[in-house]
Design an enzyme around this catalytic site. Sequence first.
Site, PDB file in Angstrom:
ATOM      1  N   SER A 116       1.182  -1.079  -0.088  1.00  6.60           N
ATOM      2  CA  SER A 116      -0.246   0.393   0.064  1.00  6.60           C
ATOM      3  C   SER A 116       0.959   1.459   0.134  1.00  6.60           C
ATOM      4  CB  SER A 116      -0.917   0.079   0.960  1.00  6.60           C
ATOM      5  OG  SER A 116      -0.621   0.115   2.466  1.00  6.60           O
TER       6      SER A 116
ATOM      7  N   LYS B  22      -1.991   4.647  -5.456  1.00  8.10           N
ATOM      8  CA  LYS B  22      -3.056   4.094  -5.957  1.00  8.10           C
ATOM      9  C   LYS B  22      -4.450   5.578  -5.755  1.00  8.10           C
ATOM     10  CE  LYS B  22      -4.599   1.093  -3.448  1.00  8.10           C
ATOM     11  NZ  LYS B  22      -3.756   0.871  -2.206  1.00  8.10           N
ATOM     12  N   GLY B  23      -4.351   6.784  -4.593  1.00  7.71           N
ATOM     13  CA  GLY B  23      -4.873   7.188  -5.295  1.00  7.71           C
ATOM     14  C   GLY B  23      -4.860   8.467  -6.374  1.00  7.71           C
TER      15      GLY B  23
ATOM     16  N   THR C 249       9.976  -7.648 -11.868  1.00  3.81           N
ATOM     17  CA  THR C 249       8.629  -7.751 -12.114  1.00  3.81           C
ATOM     18  C   THR C 249       7.916  -9.567 -10.762  1.00  3.81           C
ATOM     19  OG1 THR C 249       8.762  -9.422 -13.571  1.00  3.81           O
ATOM     20  CG2 THR C 249       9.617  -7.490 -14.148  1.00  3.81           C
TER      21      THR C 249
ATOM     22  N   GLN D  12       3.303 -10.184 -10.569  1.00  2.00           N
ATOM     23  CA  GLN D  12       3.330 -11.131 -10.872  1.00  2.00           C
ATOM     24  C   GLN D  12       2.266 -12.007 -10.275  1.00  2.00           C
ATOM     25  OE1 GLN D  12       5.903 -13.262 -13.953  1.00  2.00           O
ATOM     26  NE2 GLN D  12       8.098 -12.031 -13.846  1.00  2.00           N
TER      27      GLN D  12
ATOM     28  N   LYS E 254       7.864  -8.561 -20.330  1.00  4.17           N
ATOM     29  CA  LYS E 254       7.908  -9.400 -19.414  1.00  4.17           C
ATOM     30  C   LYS E 254       6.761  -9.530 -18.869  1.00  4.17           C
ATOM     31  CE  LYS E 254      11.348 -11.001 -17.102  1.00  4.17           C
ATOM     32  NZ  LYS E 254      12.337 -10.577 -16.014  1.00  4.17           N
TER      33      LYS E 254
ATOM     34  N   CYS F 254      -8.103  25.764  13.016  1.00  3.61           N
ATOM     35  CA  CYS F 254      -9.022  25.170  13.857  1.00  3.61           C
ATOM     36  C   CYS F 254      -7.962  24.985  15.231  1.00  3.61           C
ATOM     37  CB  CYS F 254      -8.859  23.584  13.383  1.00  3.61           C
ATOM     38  SG  CYS F 254     -10.008  22.983  14.686  1.00  3.61           S
TER      39      CYS F 254
ATOM     40  N   ARG G 259     -15.024  20.649  18.052  1.00  6.56           N
ATOM     41  CA  ARG G 259     -15.874  20.142  19.465  1.00  6.56           C
ATOM     42  C   ARG G 259     -16.298  21.743  20.333  1.00  6.56           C
ATOM     43  NH1 ARG G 259     -17.612  15.247  19.487  1.00  6.56           N
ATOM     44  NH2 ARG G 259     -16.281  13.563  19.320  1.00  6.56           N
TER      45      ARG G 259
ATOM     46  N   HIS H 124     -11.417  24.474   8.284  1.00  6.44           N
ATOM     47  CA  HIS H 124     -10.232  24.110   7.593  1.00  6.44           C
ATOM     48  C   HIS H 124     -10.157  24.629   6.183  1.00  6.44           C
ATOM     49  CE1 HIS H 124      -9.060  21.017  10.833  1.00  6.44           C
ATOM     50  NE2 HIS H 124     -10.109  21.167  11.521  1.00  6.44           N
TER      51      HIS H 124
ATOM     52  N   GLU I  32      -7.248  24.953   4.583  1.00 10.25           N
ATOM     53  CA  GLU I  32      -6.906  24.181   3.529  1.00 10.25           C
ATOM     54  C   GLU I  32      -7.759  22.652   2.835  1.00 10.25           C
ATOM     55  OE1 GLU I  32      -6.534  20.688   7.464  1.00 10.25           O
ATOM     56  OE2 GLU I  32      -7.051  23.521   6.660  1.00 10.25           O
TER      57      GLU I  32
END
Length: 551
Positions: free
Chosen positions: A19, A23-24, A194, A198, A229, A393, A478, A523, A525
């Site tokens: 991970s 991916k994101g 690789t 695979q 390959k 914040c 909060r 926030h 950002e």
Amino acid sequence: MPKRRPARKFVFVTGGVMSGVGKGVATASIGALLKARGLRVTAVKIDPYLNVDPGTMNPVEHGEVFVTEDGLETDQDLGNYERFLDENLHRVNYMTTGIVYLSVIERERSMGYGGKTVEAVPHIPLEVIDRIKAAAEDANADVTMIEIGGTVGEYQNVLYLEACRMMKLESPKDVMVVLVSYLPVPSNLGEMKTKPTQYACRTLNAAGLQPDMLICRGAFPLDDVRKRKLSINCNVPKEAVISAPDVSSIYEVPLKFNAEHVTDRIVDVLDLPKVRVNLEPWVELNERIASSADPVHIGVIGKYFSTGDFTLSDAYLSVLEAIKHAAWSVRRKPEIEWLNSEEFEKNPKSVAGKLKHLDGILIPGGFGSRGVEGKIMAIQYAREHGKPYLGLCYGLQLAVIEVARHVLKLGDAASTEFEEHTPHPIIHLMNEQEERMKHQDYGGSMRLGNYPCRLRKGSRGWELYGKRDVIEERHRHRYEVNPDYRKPLEDAGLIISGTSPDGKLAEIIELKDHPFFMASQFHPEFTSRPFRPNPLFLGFLKSATGEGRGK
């Protein structure tokens, strides 16, 4: 007869080997390229943990909690989707295993399944499919990107891969599978390997899925030998084996993917309209980044940095990106220093030495008592030495406490969050939060999402937001500034330049006679985009670079 709408298309993005390889960003970049072809695009993130949302998780455990405009606490990848797509996403764009199971169980308890036996398969995948299709409907999307968190080899992802398989079985021409995998170069071998990819591909095959595209992440570009390959061993056409080496900025990725003809392949597989991609905004952005050579030094002072022997900046990912957006807009290269506030507490004399060379100081959001006194020391330094300061914040709450302690001389001023019995509760629990805290109702119960803020005419905040009277920004808190102390604080030079429409809640504060000393309870950002920096960050960076000072 009315014209029939083309079928909605779905692109699943899965991970292999490990991970955290992007991916994101890959999902967001593909979405941005498809949008640049004139298609309507949305994105969904699936997180395979049992938490209903990440709001109760430690940032070191999970990274940043990103808040949508409709008030859902989500994974940081939703932030990347919003920044790349330049679209506001909603709670329908996010799911976890916890929320999926909770929905199925609640439906079963209310006889929603008509007395049938409810099982993990097919009912959990069917719930996932319903949620994916609801996100597509919500955005009226031509293409919906779906990122499955983690990797294909994780046991908890089996049900999500099953949902993908079921969708592809139902409509094979409308569903595409992308595998983002990592190709290591072991230092003792000096060769890109690789085999891990695979194995990842075969694991995906074992779930009944064949990738239509491989995105090959690594420190170096993928050469032709390894493309061949992977093509042969993973049963993927060579032109669908994509090289995705490390880049200096994530905003280069759409251009790199376009050079590899990523969306040409997607258009062919999903039978989408063949329209020329318009990447002029992305080209201009990358030219601006490349031409931003002179550095601006920004210190981010927090406590969610360390994970063992490593530094974790993901806890403040949107803050980091917002600083970059604003710095690039003024043609400066952001040099960000991560400063642990607990180190200031151990050695107060180090504060000046650590901060004096900085062009600006920023304190992001946070919770709890750890590191608080070190942050207040940094705020005091910024206030007394005319150093541009931006608080977010918790950074607003601690700035108000600092002014109360050192200008009003209320030495015991504190927040009831970390000093329950303080004689001067400058910051206290919001009224609607008290009952929730009595019952330990923590999950998803803060003031979350978009709320309006009324700006004070003539203030710096009003100027930065284009002289607008009312704005909307996203919240996650909060506690609030105690209105009982508002008048003495204002008499001491603190300007409350933004409030809730009823005037009760302090939303933006600033100081008179300071180059730039501002903080927001919200926030900012979360709404910063690479093409449109948030106004507070832009004002902060302009001041840090010598522009716009001295109001």
